[in-house]
Write a protein that holds these residues in place. Sequence first.
Motif, PDB file in Angstrom:
ATOM      1  N   LEU A 612     -44.258  24.847 -21.124  1.00 45.50           N
ATOM      2  CA  LEU A 612     -43.543  23.637 -21.534  1.00 45.50           C
ATOM      3  C   LEU A 612     -42.191  24.041 -22.095  1.00 45.50           C
ATOM      4  N   ARG A 613     -41.219  23.176 -21.964  1.00 41.17           N
ATOM      5  CA  ARG A 613     -39.893  23.478 -22.525  1.00 41.17           C
ATOM      6  C   ARG A 613     -39.897  23.243 -24.028  1.00 41.17           C
ATOM      7  N   GLN A 614     -38.990  23.927 -24.719  1.00 41.79           N
ATOM      8  CA  GLN A 614     -38.922  23.756 -26.179  1.00 41.79           C
ATOM      9  C   GLN A 614     -38.618  22.299 -26.531  1.00 41.79           C
ATOM     10  N   GLU A 615     -37.753  21.646 -25.731  1.00 43.68           N
ATOM     11  CA  GLU A 615     -37.415  20.245 -26.017  1.00 43.68           C
ATOM     12  C   GLU A 615     -38.661  19.366 -25.980  1.00 43.68           C
ATOM     13  N   LEU A 616     -39.601  19.725 -25.058  1.00 41.31           N
ATOM     14  CA  LEU A 616     -40.814  18.914 -24.970  1.00 41.31           C
ATOM     15  C   LEU A 616     -41.684  19.126 -26.206  1.00 41.31           C
ATOM     16  N   VAL A 617     -41.818  20.387 -26.605  1.00 48.26           N
ATOM     17  CA  VAL A 617     -42.625  20.683 -27.791  1.00 48.26           C
ATOM     18  C   VAL A 617     -42.072  19.914 -28.990  1.00 48.26           C
ATOM     19  N   ASP A 618     -40.744  19.935 -29.141  1.00 48.50           N
ATOM     20  CA  ASP A 618     -40.137  19.242 -30.287  1.00 48.50           C
ATOM     21  C   ASP A 618     -40.380  17.731 -30.202  1.00 48.50           C
ATOM     22  N   ALA A 619     -40.207  17.159 -29.002  1.00 47.67           N
ATOM     23  CA  ALA A 619     -40.395  15.709 -28.853  1.00 47.67           C
ATOM     24  C   ALA A 619     -41.850  15.331 -29.129  1.00 47.67           C
ATOM     25  N   PHE A 620     -42.762  16.188 -28.658  1.00 54.63           N
ATOM     26  CA  PHE A 620     -44.190  15.914 -28.858  1.00 54.63           C
ATOM     27  C   PHE A 620     -44.530  15.923 -30.349  1.00 54.63           C
ATOM     28  N   VAL A 621     -44.005  16.913 -31.053  1.00 54.21           N
ATOM     29  CA  VAL A 621     -44.298  17.018 -32.490  1.00 54.21           C
ATOM     30  C   VAL A 621     -43.692  15.820 -33.227  1.00 54.21           C
ATOM     31  N   GLU A 622     -42.489  15.444 -32.837  1.00 53.88           N
ATOM     32  CA  GLU A 622     -41.829  14.282 -33.439  1.00 53.88           C
ATOM     33  C   GLU A 622     -42.679  13.015 -33.224  1.00 53.88           C
ATOM     34  N   HIS A 623     -43.203  12.872 -32.002  1.00 51.12           N
ATOM     35  CA  HIS A 623     -44.028  11.719 -31.642  1.00 51.12           C
ATOM     36  C   HIS A 623     -45.290  11.707 -32.495  1.00 51.12           C
ATOM     37  N   ARG A 624     -45.894  12.899 -32.644  1.00 48.17           N
ATOM     38  CA  ARG A 624     -47.110  12.999 -33.455  1.00 48.17           C
ATOM     39  C   ARG A 624     -46.823  12.695 -34.925  1.00 48.17           C
ATOM     40  N   TYR A 625     -45.632  13.066 -35.368  1.00 48.11           N
ATOM     41  CA  TYR A 625     -45.291  12.836 -36.781  1.00 48.11           C
ATOM     42  C   TYR A 625     -45.204  11.326 -37.041  1.00 48.11           C
ATOM     43  N   THR A 783     -26.141  17.333 -13.331  1.00 50.04           N
ATOM     44  CA  THR A 783     -26.244  16.480 -14.524  1.00 50.04           C
ATOM     45  C   THR A 783     -27.628  15.834 -14.603  1.00 50.04           C
ATOM     46  N   LEU A 784     -28.253  15.567 -13.450  1.00 53.40           N
ATOM     47  CA  LEU A 784     -29.626  15.034 -13.472  1.00 53.40           C
ATOM     48  C   LEU A 784     -30.568  16.080 -14.078  1.00 53.40           C
ATOM     49  N   ALA A 785     -30.399  17.338 -13.642  1.00 54.17           N
ATOM     50  CA  ALA A 785     -31.250  18.413 -14.173  1.00 54.17           C
ATOM     51  C   ALA A 785     -31.069  18.520 -15.684  1.00 54.17           C
ATOM     52  N   GLU A 786     -29.831  18.383 -16.139  1.00 58.41           N
ATOM     53  CA  GLU A 786     -29.557  18.502 -17.572  1.00 58.41           C
ATOM     54  C   GLU A 786     -30.242  17.375 -18.344  1.00 58.41           C
ATOM     55  N   VAL A 787     -30.161  16.165 -17.796  1.00 58.74           N
ATOM     56  CA  VAL A 787     -30.784  15.012 -18.454  1.00 58.74           C
ATOM     57  C   VAL A 787     -32.306  15.216 -18.530  1.00 58.74           C
ATOM     58  N   MET A 788     -32.883  15.749 -17.448  1.00 59.92           N
ATOM     59  CA  MET A 788     -34.338  15.999 -17.459  1.00 59.92           C
ATOM     60  C   MET A 788     -34.687  17.050 -18.506  1.00 59.92           C
ATOM     61  N   ARG A 789     -33.889  18.113 -18.537  1.00 59.57           N
ATOM     62  CA  ARG A 789     -34.216  19.207 -19.462  1.00 59.57           C
ATOM     63  C   ARG A 789     -34.069  18.777 -20.915  1.00 59.57           C
ATOM     64  N   GLN A 790     -33.086  17.914 -21.196  1.00 62.33           N
ATOM     65  CA  GLN A 790     -32.935  17.454 -22.581  1.00 62.33           C
ATOM     66  C   GLN A 790     -34.188  16.737 -23.051  1.00 62.33           C
ATOM     67  N   ARG A 791     -34.918  16.119 -22.115  1.00 62.49           N
ATOM     68  CA  ARG A 791     -36.146  15.420 -22.487  1.00 62.49           C
ATOM     69  C   ARG A 791     -37.359  16.322 -22.326  1.00 62.49           C
ATOM     70  N   GLY A 792     -37.120  17.606 -22.014  1.00 64.01           N
ATOM     71  CA  GLY A 792     -38.236  18.545 -21.913  1.00 64.01           C
ATOM     72  C   GLY A 792     -39.000  18.451 -20.605  1.00 64.01           C
ATOM     73  N   ILE A 793     -38.370  17.869 -19.562  1.00 60.66           N
ATOM     74  CA  ILE A 793     -39.066  17.741 -18.270  1.00 60.66           C
ATOM     75  C   ILE A 793     -38.592  18.863 -17.363  1.00 60.66           C
ATOM     76  N   ASN A 794     -39.519  19.725 -16.931  1.00 55.46           N
ATOM     77  CA  ASN A 794     -39.115  20.832 -16.064  1.00 55.46           C
ATOM     78  C   ASN A 794     -38.733  20.310 -14.683  1.00 55.46           C
ATOM     79  N   MET A 795     -37.940  21.113 -13.950  1.00 55.85           N
ATOM     80  CA  MET A 795     -37.485  20.669 -12.628  1.00 55.85           C
ATOM     81  C   MET A 795     -38.653  20.537 -11.650  1.00 55.85           C
ATOM     82  N   ARG A 796     -39.769  21.224 -11.915  1.00 53.18           N
ATOM     83  CA  ARG A 796     -40.887  21.101 -10.963  1.00 53.18           C
ATOM     84  C   ARG A 796     -41.496  19.692 -10.998  1.00 53.18           C
ATOM     85  N   TYR A 797     -41.109  18.858 -11.994  1.00 54.88           N
ATOM     86  CA  TYR A 797     -41.586  17.473 -12.048  1.00 54.88           C
ATOM     87  C   TYR A 797     -40.651  16.518 -11.293  1.00 54.88           C
TER      88      TYR A 797
END
Length: 1312
Positions: A612-625, A783-797
Amino acid sequence: MLLNGDCPESLEKEGAAEPPRENGLDEAEPGDETTGQEVIVIQDTGFSVKILAPGIEPFSLQVSPQEMVQEIHQVLMDREDTCHRTCFSLHLDGNMLDHFSELRSVEGLQEGSVLRVVEEPYTVREARIHVRHVRDLLKSLDPSDAFNGVDCNSLSFLSVFTDGDLGGARRWGLETDSGKRKKGLEMDPIDCTPPEYILPGSRERPLCPLQPQNRDWKPLQCLKVLTMSGWNPPPGNRKMHGDLMYLFVITAEDRQVSITASTRGFYLNQSTAYHFNPKPASPRFLSHSLVELLNQISPTFKKNFAVLQKKRVQRHPFERIATPFQVYSWTAPQAEHAMDCVRAEDAYTSRLGYEEHIPGQTRDWNEELQTTRELPRKNLPERLLRERAIFKVHSDFTAAATRGAMAVIDGNVMAINPSEETKMQMFIWNNIFFSLGFDVRDHYKDFGGDVAAYVAPTNDLNGVRTYNVVDVEGLYTLGTVVVDYRGYRVTAQSIIPGILERDQEQSVIYGSIDFGKTVVSHPRYLELLERTSRPLKILRHRVLNDRDEEVELCSSVECKGIIGNDGRHYILDLLRTFPPDLNFLPVPGEELPEECARAGFPRAHRHKLCCLRQELVDAFVEHRYLLFMKLAALQLMQQKASQLETPSSLENGGPSSMESKPEDPPGPEAGSEEEGSSASGLAKVKELAETIAADDGTADPRSREVIRNACKAVGSISSTAFDIRFNPDIFSPGVRFPESCQDEVRDQKQLLKDAAAFLLSCQIPGLVKDCTEHAVLPMDGATLAEVMRQRGINMRYLGKVLELVLRSPARQQLDHIYKIGIGELITRSAKHIFKTYLQGVELSGLSAAISHFLNCFLSSYPNPVAHLPADELVSKKRSKRRKNRPPGAADNTAWAVMTPQELWRNICQEAKNYFDFSLECETVDQAVETYGFLSVWGCPQVLLKEYSFDSRHKPAFTEEDVLNIFPVVKHVNPKASDAFHFFQSGQAKVQQGFLKEGCELINEALNLFNNVYGAMHVETCACLRLLARLHYIMGDYVEALSNQQKAVLMSERVMGIEHPNTIQEYMHLALYCFASSQLSTALSLLYRARYLMLLVFGEDHPEMALLDNNIGLVLHGVMEYDLSLRFLENALAVSTKYHGPKALKVALSHHLVARVYESKAEFRSALQHEKEGYTIYKTQLGEDHEKTKESSEYLKCLTQQAVALQRTMNEIYRNGSSANIPPLKFTAPSMASVLEQLNVINGILFIPLSQKDLENLKAEVARRQQLQEASRNRDKVEEPMATEPEPEPSGGPEDLGSEPQAAKDPSPSVQG
C-alpha cells in the motif's frame, strides 16, 4: 545559489521590505517556533560596494552580508563587461579577501567600500576553467545542450511569445504603454488571427510549433574552431618557462593560430599543425584573458562576441540558470553537430578527475550524504544551511548516478565480478555501487523472480524517501537513485564504508538476509527504529527464526541494519516499509471483505511485493480516527442520555452506529456536518482521550470504558489511546510468528483486510467523485497518475478506476478522465512491452529497433519492415566473444520480426493481465477512433517534424527520426521544511482574507526556498504563482507580471514545456498582461496555451472551456467579434457537456456569448442566450439573488436596444434614404468590463470564505471598487461613443460567496 546579480529586482525588493515584514511575522505566527529574529538573521539588509576592474569604468554592486566573497566572483563572471575574467582576486585596502569567507566577517567592508579586481597568475586548473568559461560564453545562446539533455539545461519558449522581456510595463510605466498599445491594437487587427490549427474544431495537430525557432538561436559565429592543441602537454623545458597548455584556433576569417596559455596569460606562438615552435609570434601581445587576445587578432570575433554578450545578459536569468535535476525533451529539431573541445574532453575523461569542488579526487558520496544529515538543526539559519547542503549533494549525486548508470548499460564500465554472467554483474564507478534489476542467486524466487527484482528498487527508494522525511538522528539510509535506460533498471547506491571487505552474513546485525529464515536483532537498532514507528505506523513485533527463537523487530524482516566502518547505523533494503496490498496477494485460507470480493479481488499479481502507498496508510488512519471520535462521542452522549432516561438505548445505539459508519467518506467534513449537536461531544472525547493517555488516574472508569470500546472497534493497538500501526511482516512468505502473538497477528490481518477494502470503497469512489465535481482536473496521464497517488491509489488499480468511471451515473462529465485513463493504460502496457523489447537490441541497431517499434505501435502502415544494420552477420560473430556485453543481449535480431498486429495483441493482453481491463478494439487505429488517445513517454527522442500516422503507404518513422534515448530517473526529493511551513501559513492567511500578511509570509517562503533550492524548483514555482496572484488581487499589476513571468519560465524549465502546469501558468500570465494593457502579448500567450492543450489532450476537456472563454473575452475586447464567438460558443458547448446544462458556469457562458452578439447588434441571438442564462440563475439561485436581478436588467436593456433598432429599420423602409435617423448607440466593450469578466471566469476573488472572514475583505473590496469606478470613468472619457456599460457582476466576493459553484470553482482559486 541565487546570485545577487541574477535577479536584482526580486532580491533588492525583498531586502528593502525588511523591517515591516518581521513584525508581520511575529503577529502572524505566535505559536510557531520560527520567530522574527531568526528570520532576520538570513536577511540582514544589503549595502552597496564599488568594484574597480581593469579596463572598465568603476561600478557599484548591491551585496548582502551573508553572501560569500565567491558569489561576487560569480556575479563578475556573469556581467557583460567583466564576464571574460575568471582568474582574479578581490582586494580591500590592499588586502586580498578569502574566497570562502562571508562578507559580514570581512573587517572594514561597509557601504561604499571599494573592492579592486586583481588579476592572479594562472595554474593548469585555472587555465582550464578559463577556457571552459570562454566556451560557455560562446555557447550561451545555443540550445543544443537543452535538446541533448546535458548539464541540467532545459528548454524555455516564453520569450518567443512575449518578444523578450515583459518588463516593458516596469520600464516605461503603465500609462504610456497602455496608451501606445491600445491605439495600435484596435487599429491593427492582424495580431489577433490565430493560426488555423488553433481554431475550435480544427482537426490537425502539427508538431513543429511545439518548439518554435527562437531568433537568438541562429548562432553568431565568433570562431570556427577552438580546441586543445595536439602539442599538449608542454614539454619539461617549456613548463619551466611557464607554459601550461596550448590551444588551436581557427578564426572566422580562416586564420589558423596556435595559442600558449602561460601563468601570466595568453599569447600567440609560432607552432603550426605539424611543426612545434613555442616562441611568441607577432603581434607580441600578452593578455590575461583569452577573449582580449582573440579581440586583437580577429575583428569578426570582437564584433560578434560583443553582440552575443549583450544578447546573453538581456535574457531572463531564469532562461539560463541550471535546473537542479535534468529535464529531457522528447522532440528536437535537426541540429548541426559542431566541434567543441570541452565537450570532447568531458566525454573521454568522464570528468572524474575534474570535479570542480574537490580537485584531483573522486567524491566520497556516502560521506557527503551522511555528513550533511549530521549538520546541526537547532534554529532556522542552521536548518537552512543543512537543508541547502542536503539538497545540493542529492542533486549532484543524482546527476553522477545517472551518468554512471548509462555508462554501465552502454558497456563502458568494468564489472567488479567480470567472470559471472552479465545479469549477475555489479559495478563501481565514481564511488557509486550499481546493480541491475535482475533476480540474482534466486533471491526473489518466492516473490516473482525477475519481475519482483525489477520492482524491488522502486519500493526500496520509496522506503528511503520515507525514512529521510522522518529524519531520525543517528539512523542513516543510503543515497539511492533508480535509473531505467534501454530497457534495463539500474540501482545506484552510495557505498557503506567497509561493506566491500566483509561478507554480508558478518555485517548484518539486524534483520534477515534470507527473507526471514535467519533473523537477528540489535538493541540500538530497535531504539532508533522505535522513534520512526509512530510517524510510519509500523508495529514493533516478534518473529521466529530458524531455531524457533523469538526475535524482536521494528521493521520488516528484510530491512537490514549494518554498522559501517565509520560507526554509523545504516538501514538498507527498505522494500517492505509499508504493509502488503491484500487485493493483489491471494493467501490460501484468507477471505477478503465483501467490497473486495465484489470487485473481483484478490487477484494474483505478477510479483508478491505489492504494498500500500504511504498516502493510503495515512488516509486510512485518519478515517479510523474520525470513526473512533464518533463512536466515543456517541457512547458518551448515550451515557448521558441513559443517566437521564433508561439505560436501554445504549445497546441499540452502539452496534448499529458502528455498522453504518465505515461507509462514510473520510475527511473532516464527514464528522462535522452530520452531527452539529455532537461537535461538543467530539471536543469532550478529545479531552477525555488526552486525559486517559496521560494516565494520571483522573478519568472515571465509565469514560475509560468508552475509550476502550472505541479503541477495540477501530483496531487500535492501545486500549487507552487511538494508535493504529501495521505489522509489515504479516502475509510475508517465510515469516513465522510466536504462539503468544496469535491474537495480535489475527487483529493485524483484519486491519490489512480493512485497509484493502478502504482503498476500494472510499478512495477510488472519492477520486471519481472529485473528478465528477471537477475538484481535480488531470490533463494528461502524468497528472492523472499524480492525482491517484495523492489518494494512495496505486497505478495497478487504473483498470478499476476506469470501470467505476464507466459505471458512474455522471459518465458524460467524466469523459475526459476516461480518455486520459485509457490513453495512460495503453501507453503503460506498451511501455512494459517496449522495456523487454529493448533488452534484446544491441547498440548499433538501437535507432532502427526503436523506429520499428514506433511504427508497429503508432503508424497505420500495415507491414513495416525493420532495417537491420548492414554488418549484422559480422557483428553477430564478434559479439559472441565480447566479454563485457550489455546484459541479456542474446538474440540481437529478434526485435525485427514484430508486426503491428502482434504488438496490439500483446498490448491488449498486457492491459488485461496487469490492469484487468479489456480493450474492445482490434487495432490501434480503432483505439484512436474510440478513445482518441495521444501518448508521449519519455524514453526516445524523435525528430521535430510533421509525421503522418494515418498513411497506409509508408511507415511514419524512419530510423533517422530517432535522435536519442534518455534515461528515466527516480530519486529522493529533499524538502525545504521551514520554507514549506511559511508557504502553508501564508496560504492559510490568504484563505482567511488577510492578503497583506499572507503576501509577507509567502515572500518569506520564497526567500527560504531560494536559500535551500537555489533559483529553480517546482515549489518555488508554486510560490511565485501565488505571489503573482496576490499582487494582482491587490492591484499591483507590474509586480504580478514580474512574478508570473518567472513562474512560467520556471515551469517550462523544471516541469517541461508541455506540462499541464505550464499551460496553466501561461493562462495566468495572459490575464496579467491583459490587465497591463499588453493585449497582443496576452493573445499570443493564450494561443500558445491552447496549442499546448490541444497537443496534450485535445479540445474536449473542461479546462478548454476556461481557456476559450479567456480567448473569446480578449478578442471581444479588441473588437474581433466573429473570432470571439467561435471561441466563446465552443466554451459554451464544452461547459454544457461537463457541468450539465443547468450549471452556473453555463449561465455565465451564455452571458458572455450574449454580450458579443449585442456588440454585433444581433439582438435576437443575444436575447436568446441571455434568457437561457436568466433561467439557470432563477432556478439555481432564486429570483432575489443578485445574479438573477443583474441578468433580468440586462435582458431589459437588450430588449430596448432591439426595439430601438427595429424602429430605425422601419423608419428606413418607410422613408427610404431621406429618413431622419438618430445615431445608433452600439456598445463597444470597455477594457475595464472585459477585465472584470476575465477575473470572474478565472476565479479571481472566488475565495471560499465564511461570513466573518468576508467582513475583513469588505474594506479591501470597497477600495478596489473605487478604483474600478475611477477606471470606468476613465474608460467612458476614452470612449464617448459607448452607451452606459451594461450592468455586470461586480466581481467582489459578497455576491459570489453565496454561489455554490463559485466556491468549488475548479479554475485555480486563490489558493493556487
